[in-house]
Write an enzyme that holds these catalytic residues in place. Sequence first.
Site, PDB file in Angstrom:
ATOM      1  N   HIS A  69       0.777  74.932  45.407  1.00  0.00           N
ATOM      2  CA  HIS A  69       0.923  76.357  45.069  1.00  0.00           C
ATOM      3  C   HIS A  69      -0.443  77.051  45.090  1.00  0.00           C
ATOM      4  CE1 HIS A  69       4.639  74.963  42.626  1.00  0.00           C
ATOM      5  NE2 HIS A  69       5.086  75.600  43.693  1.00  0.00           N
TER       6      HIS A  69
ATOM      7  N   LYS B 271      18.747  77.042  34.778  1.00  0.00           N
ATOM      8  CA  LYS B 271      17.912  75.852  34.992  1.00  0.00           C
ATOM      9  C   LYS B 271      17.375  75.340  33.665  1.00  0.00           C
ATOM     10  CE  LYS B 271      16.143  75.862  39.706  1.00  0.00           C
ATOM     11  NZ  LYS B 271      14.944  75.986  40.535  1.00  0.00           N
TER      12      LYS B 271
ATOM     13  N   ARG C  28       6.332  73.933  53.592  1.00  0.00           N
ATOM     14  CA  ARG C  28       5.622  72.647  53.710  1.00  0.00           C
ATOM     15  C   ARG C  28       6.057  71.873  54.936  1.00  0.00           C
ATOM     16  NH1 ARG C  28       7.604  71.128  47.849  1.00  0.00           N
ATOM     17  NH2 ARG C  28       9.383  72.038  48.934  1.00  0.00           N
TER      18      ARG C  28
ATOM     19  N   SER D 299       6.884  70.230  42.746  1.00  0.00           N
ATOM     20  CA  SER D 299       6.892  70.143  41.276  1.00  0.00           C
ATOM     21  C   SER D 299       7.835  69.025  40.835  1.00  0.00           C
ATOM     22  CB  SER D 299       7.365  71.470  40.676  1.00  0.00           C
ATOM     23  OG  SER D 299       6.518  72.521  41.069  1.00  0.00           O
TER      24      SER D 299
HETATM   25  O1  PNS Z   1      10.367  77.877  43.415  1.00  0.00           O
HETATM   26  P1  PNS Z   1      11.779  78.184  43.828  1.00  0.00           P
HETATM   27  O2  PNS Z   1      12.737  77.688  42.783  1.00  0.00           O
HETATM   28  O3  PNS Z   1      12.092  77.667  45.207  1.00  0.00           O
HETATM   29  O4  PNS Z   1      11.901  79.790  43.889  1.00  0.00           O
HETATM   30  C1  PNS Z   1      13.111  80.411  44.257  1.00  0.00           C
HETATM   31  C2  PNS Z   1      13.062  81.934  44.049  1.00  0.00           C
HETATM   32  C3  PNS Z   1      12.610  82.277  42.642  1.00  0.00           C
HETATM   33  C4  PNS Z   1      12.065  82.535  45.026  1.00  0.00           C
HETATM   34  C5  PNS Z   1      14.477  82.514  44.348  1.00  0.00           C
HETATM   35  O5  PNS Z   1      15.417  81.779  43.637  1.00  0.00           O
HETATM   36  C6  PNS Z   1      14.614  83.984  43.979  1.00  0.00           C
HETATM   37  O6  PNS Z   1      14.017  84.829  44.593  1.00  0.00           O
HETATM   38  N1  PNS Z   1      15.418  84.278  42.938  1.00  0.00           N
HETATM   39  C7  PNS Z   1      15.592  85.622  42.423  1.00  0.00           C
HETATM   40  C8  PNS Z   1      17.015  86.120  42.621  1.00  0.00           C
HETATM   41  C9  PNS Z   1      17.185  86.714  44.009  1.00  0.00           C
HETATM   42  O7  PNS Z   1      16.526  87.662  44.395  1.00  0.00           O
HETATM   43  N2  PNS Z   1      18.114  86.103  44.759  1.00  0.00           N
HETATM   44  C10 PNS Z   1      18.368  86.469  46.134  1.00  0.00           C
HETATM   45  C11 PNS Z   1      17.413  85.733  47.056  1.00  0.00           C
HETATM   46  S1  PNS Z   1      17.847  85.929  48.711  1.00  0.00           S
END
Ligand code: PNS
Length: 176
Positions: free
Chosen positions: A23, A47, A96, A134
């Site tokens: 990150h 979560k 990645r 993570s």
């Molecule tokens: O680190 P992660 O868990 O891969 O991050 C995922 C994240 C937070 C980027 C994604 O779940 C997100 O943007 N969630 C917010 C809700 C949202 O906007 N959902 C529509 C995405 S297309």
Amino acid sequence: MTKRRRGSLAVFPGSFDPITNGHLDIVDRGLGVFDRVRMAILMNPEKQPLFSVQERVALIREAYRGNSRVEVDTFSGLLVDYAERVGASVIIRGIRAISDFEYEFQMALMNRRLNPQIDTVFMMPAESYSYVSSRLVKEVFQLGGRVSGLVPPVVEKWLSEKYGTPIRAGRVRRKR
Ligand code: PNS
């Protein structure tokens, strides 16, 4: 050389449970292109994170202490709504490996449909972090493996406190 866009703000969203050196690598690359990078931690009641949102904020603050170009915040709801609210026109996501791409591509296109003013920029971390996540860091640490060099020292310290296990010292074994 890439020119930084003046006054630009990019949002780097994620769970960051916990932040890894992968990150940090993405944030550093983001700072090469944008004036400020704001790490935005999703508050997701579905979560069960290892670190609370407050702890994750504190870990990121500690990792970037003294660097005013890196900000940290939390959000809930749609990411594009958050980005618009804070005045960011770009979302940064790290890729990645090809296996990350399909999901990221889907999210980027959905986000673009939701708000065409906001673009997603994919950045690739150094190859040395291409296998770091993570989830794996937590698993390896919990099972007694060595994670130094993969996470900031403060994360290692907090992992040790969370799991009640010592930090494994010593050199990584050489490949024969
Ligand atoms: O680190 P992660 O868990 O891969 O991050 C995922 C994240 C937070 C980027 C994604 O779940 C997100 O943007 N969630 C917010 C809700 C949202 O906007 N959902 C529509 C995405 S297309």
